[in-house]
Design a protein around this motif. Sequence first.
Motif, PDB file in Angstrom:
ATOM      1  N   ALA A 188     129.496  21.246 -13.876  1.00 58.58           N
ATOM      2  CA  ALA A 188     129.802  22.124 -12.746  1.00 58.58           C
ATOM      3  C   ALA A 188     130.715  21.439 -11.741  1.00 58.58           C
ATOM      4  N   ALA A 189     130.617  20.123 -11.659  1.00 56.57           N
ATOM      5  CA  ALA A 189     131.471  19.355 -10.746  1.00 56.57           C
ATOM      6  C   ALA A 189     132.829  19.040 -11.364  1.00 56.57           C
ATOM      7  N   GLY A 190     133.126  19.596 -12.534  1.00 56.11           N
ATOM      8  CA  GLY A 190     134.428  19.410 -13.154  1.00 56.11           C
ATOM      9  C   GLY A 190     134.579  18.144 -13.964  1.00 56.11           C
ATOM     10  N   ARG A 191     133.478  17.520 -14.354  1.00 56.14           N
ATOM     11  CA  ARG A 191     133.557  16.237 -15.055  1.00 56.14           C
ATOM     12  C   ARG A 191     133.164  16.359 -16.528  1.00 56.14           C
ATOM     13  N   VAL A 192     133.549  17.464 -17.142  1.00 56.59           N
ATOM     14  CA  VAL A 192     133.170  17.695 -18.529  1.00 56.59           C
ATOM     15  C   VAL A 192     133.693  16.609 -19.457  1.00 56.59           C
ATOM     16  N   ARG A 193     134.843  16.006 -19.123  1.00 57.20           N
ATOM     17  CA  ARG A 193     135.431  14.988 -19.994  1.00 57.20           C
ATOM     18  C   ARG A 193     135.100  13.566 -19.553  1.00 57.20           C
ATOM     19  N   SER A 194     134.168  13.418 -18.649  1.00 57.75           N
ATOM     20  CA  SER A 194     133.830  12.072 -18.190  1.00 57.75           C
ATOM     21  C   SER A 194     133.028  11.329 -19.249  1.00 57.75           C
ATOM     22  N   PRO A 195     133.135   9.999 -19.296  1.00 55.31           N
ATOM     23  CA  PRO A 195     132.318   9.228 -20.238  1.00 55.31           C
ATOM     24  C   PRO A 195     130.820   9.489 -20.069  1.00 55.31           C
ATOM     25  N   ALA A 196     130.371   9.719 -18.833  1.00 57.98           N
ATOM     26  CA  ALA A 196     128.952   9.964 -18.599  1.00 57.98           C
ATOM     27  C   ALA A 196     128.492  11.215 -19.339  1.00 57.98           C
ATOM     28  N   VAL A 197     129.297  12.260 -19.304  1.00 51.25           N
ATOM     29  CA  VAL A 197     128.932  13.490 -20.002  1.00 51.25           C
ATOM     30  C   VAL A 197     128.917  13.256 -21.514  1.00 51.25           C
ATOM     31  N   GLY A 198     129.906  12.528 -22.015  1.00 47.98           N
ATOM     32  CA  GLY A 198     129.930  12.236 -23.446  1.00 47.98           C
ATOM     33  C   GLY A 198     128.699  11.481 -23.900  1.00 47.98           C
ATOM     34  N   ARG A 199     128.269  10.497 -23.107  1.00 46.62           N
ATOM     35  CA  ARG A 199     127.080   9.739 -23.471  1.00 46.62           C
ATOM     36  C   ARG A 199     125.828  10.609 -23.414  1.00 46.62           C
TER      37      ARG A 199
END
Length: 650
Positions: free
Chosen positions: A576-587
């Motif tokens: 929701a904060a726009g961080r779909v491609r962040s490493p945190a989301v991937g992990r």
Amino acid sequence: MTPSADHAGSALLIADTLDHTIDQAASALRRAQRPDGHWVFELEADATIPAEYILLRHYLGEPDDLVLEARIGRYLRRIRSAEHAGWGLFHGGGFDVSATVKAYFALKMIGDDPQAPHMARARAAILAAGGAEAVNVFTRIQLALFGGPWSGVPTMPPELILLPRRFPIHLSKMSYWARTVVVPLLVLGALRPVARNPRGVRVDELFTGRPAPLASRSADVSWMWGAGFGALDRLLKAADGWWPGRTRRRAIDACVAWVTERLNGEDGLGAIYPAMANSVMMFDALGYAPDHPARAVARRSVERLLVHRDETDETYCQPCVSPVWDTALAAHAMMEAGDEASADAGLAWLAPRQVLDVAGDWAEERPGVRPGGWAFQYANDHYPDLDDTAVVVMAMDRARGRTGAAHEEAIARGTEWTVGLQSKDGGWGAFDADNDHGYLNNLPFADHGALLDPPTADVTARCVSMLVQLGETDSARMTAALTWLERNQEADGSWFGRWGVNYVYGTWSVLCALNAAGIGGEHPMMARAADWLEAIQNADGGWGEDCDSYDLARTGHTPAASTASQTAWALLGLMAAGRVRSPAVGRGIAWLQARQEPDGLWGQEMYTGGGFPRVFYLRYHGYPKYFPLWALARYRNLMRGNGERVVWGM
């Protein structure tokens, strides 16, 4: 499969394993759906509710059911802590003297030898913690009903129900759960009945003979209010026995009428165990025969909360049931995964459960508002809640393209009711508007610190999400709500979660609402919250938070082992904060994929639901079933640009 540090999201997205994970989870959730379209999963609390159920049976002198008692005994012994020899308030939680006293009493009642090792160790731990004198108010009442002292129970005369609404101590100023629990207790406290207790079991060995003061668990406590209410309690105790008989009779009759009006059939008073059990004991104390319609239906309502686990030969008692909540959330997850048919069946089940004709207790504060909400349980018409209503309305709105006008009126009435219950400060509580009389948490009777239902970040966020999803963005009430959320952001960027554990839950809820309201990820309020979520991610890629994060000191997030539900919340918040491609989301996505169980779902023993912070927690068995599916499907939809299935309201 673990994504690389730069998160090659597309590689993870197109992998067959993600589609397979989602399909397996959706199929499993579909299998869990009832034939009539709804979902309902177990709702488990701590040892207190099944222990109280045992004590209720013996209070009433009901016929022995040795098989049932043995099954509950196995459950109680299994959930006992091996570390501190007693019982905590959640899985892995520390020793709680009140929960341990009730569990010990129940086990002794059903025949456990007090000299058995598990009983002896529990007794030693209780005595070391100050004995039975150190328990909370509701445990003191349980003990008093079995012949223990009433002197340590704060006095709440039934005449309270006769006071005018403008009086500082009034039922309408308390939360719904407090009202339903307290009113039958007013009668029990006046009559002071003694349990039948046919086996004559007592727990005198748990008393030290040294009185212990009640310890409040509220942040609202002040020495001045506490001293005043303490003096009032002493005055009421001194006046005990001097109340005019006619006034006492009128007060008791008013309490009985209040309870009877809200009995709620076999769903029970307030549809929560403590109120339901108290209503049964009240009717019994007043001499109602077991077959009296009011007493009989109240007693049957309790039985409907039992859960029988044949695989472990155990039984326990739930604090309540959660079919509306489970069905609405599962419907969202299924829509996200593309299974509209299952979701629509759930919505069809939800539609007739909207409360349209009963002006519940909430109407005392908002008399001009038409009913239109949904309750948490199968039926609880006097007490619908804003959280359930917002989630149901959002789900129905998502289905509009398929269902046409089928839910238009339901959406309109749900919205009207929600808007009508916004509090003056801009936020929303769960059941009432402006239920924020903090001084009442200084009452000796309110040692649990949860007498009130003030606005909270999670419920406010859900109502904001609903209104924005329906097209409201620029209005005075929306501005007030967003201002409330900004004002209540914690210093570290998170939000306190009242009904879910805790800061992860609150932060997910608010981030979704802010995104829906058009506040971008670069906004300081959003960025700080997203940074906080990334900072607390566990090394294994998941997220976890312990119930001890509700500590009165508000010390913030308490690290804990990763759980499926909290990982899903964190992922939904970051996306929701726009961080779909962040490493945190991937992990986090990889963590969920790697821990999917053979049945297609996720397991979770940790408690991630809030009942009363610092006092009562909940293990929603549905949370690790639908929230991970929801997060994985949203990730896939965002990465593929499938806008039709992405709704930011939740």
